[in-house]
Design a protein around this motif. Structure first.
Motif, PDB file in Angstrom:
ATOM      1  N   SER A  89       9.778  15.786   1.149  1.00 29.30           N
ATOM      2  CA  SER A  89       9.719  16.100   2.975  1.00 29.30           C
ATOM      3  C   SER A  89       7.429  16.239   2.314  1.00 29.30           C
ATOM      4  O   SER A  89       7.370  16.572   2.984  1.00 29.30           O
ATOM      5  N   LYS A  90       6.986  15.372   1.702  1.00 25.85           N
ATOM      6  CA  LYS A  90       5.772  15.913   0.913  1.00 25.85           C
ATOM      7  C   LYS A  90       5.045  14.223   1.549  1.00 25.85           C
ATOM      8  O   LYS A  90       5.544  13.220   1.743  1.00 25.85           O
ATOM      9  N   PRO A  91       3.911  14.307   2.477  1.00 32.06           N
ATOM     10  CA  PRO A  91       3.333  12.036   2.853  1.00 32.06           C
ATOM     11  C   PRO A  91       3.023  12.211   1.632  1.00 32.06           C
ATOM     12  O   PRO A  91       2.530  12.558   0.335  1.00 32.06           O
ATOM     13  N   PHE A  92       2.528  10.906   1.986  1.00 29.91           N
ATOM     14  CA  PHE A  92       2.874  10.031   0.915  1.00 29.91           C
ATOM     15  C   PHE A  92       2.711   8.392   1.340  1.00 29.91           C
ATOM     16  O   PHE A  92       2.788   8.276   2.811  1.00 29.91           O
ATOM     17  N   LEU A  93       1.039   7.671   0.508  1.00 28.17           N
ATOM     18  CA  LEU A  93       0.931   7.124   0.989  1.00 28.17           C
ATOM     19  C   LEU A  93       1.076   5.369  -0.331  1.00 28.17           C
ATOM     20  O   LEU A  93       1.481   5.987  -1.054  1.00 28.17           O
ATOM     21  N   TRP A  94       2.425   4.454   0.600  1.00 30.88           N
ATOM     22  CA  TRP A  94       2.345   3.857  -0.581  1.00 30.88           C
ATOM     23  C   TRP A  94       2.573   2.643  -0.422  1.00 30.88           C
ATOM     24  O   TRP A  94       2.741   2.231   0.810  1.00 30.88           O
ATOM     25  N   VAL A  95       2.136   2.163  -0.942  1.00 33.78           N
ATOM     26  CA  VAL A  95       1.452   0.252  -1.286  1.00 33.78           C
ATOM     27  C   VAL A  95       2.018  -0.316  -1.897  1.00 33.78           C
ATOM     28  O   VAL A  95       2.779  -0.394  -3.263  1.00 33.78           O
TER      29      VAL A  95
END
Length: 137
Positions: A89-95
């Motif tokens: 439930s945390k914001p994430f940027l996944w490459v």
């Protein structure tokens, strides 16, 4: 200062020539060239998508997950990682590299849209320096 002594030693001993800096000066805390934020070369057109997404988040609130160029996860491992990110439930940027993206299920991609953004590439220095990424100086 210590690295300068090593460079001097290499110059005298092996007549080595150094090239640098290897980072644009903006990221070195050098205020002399505030507009020097890139290497001057970018083959990727859509940098703005992840930067715009980061702009919508508060300071140190986003988790950056980037497995690099050599990581090779199977589909099960990527699904587990993705589910862990989504369930946090945390914001994430996944490459996720474009050659790995086919391993992600459509279900996972849809699930991740709630809290995260999945991209195949990001301007790494700019993202790491962004206020929303959870790195503290």
């Amino acid at each position: 200062m210590e690295i300068e002594q090593e460079v001097d030693y290499m110059k005298l001993t092996w007549r080595a020539k150094t090239i640098g800096p290897t980072l644009p000066s903006f990221y070195l805390g050098d205020d002399r060239l505030p507009s020097n934020k890139s290497y001057g070369f970018n083959i990727f057109v859509d940098d703005a998508a992840c930067i715009d997404w980061l702009e919508k988040h508060s300071i140190s609130s986003v988790v950056l997950v980037s497995n690099g160029s050599y990581a090779n996860y199977d589909a099960t491992q990527l699904e587990e990682l993705g589910n862990g990110l989504c369930n946090s439930s945390k914001p994430f940027l996944w490459v996720v590299r474009s050659d790995e993206a086919h391993k992600l299920s459509e279900q996972l991609k849809v699930k991740c849209e709630k809290n995260g953004l999945i991209v195949s590439w990001c301007p790494q220095l700019e993202v790491l320096a962004h206020k929303a990424i959870g790195i503290m100086p």
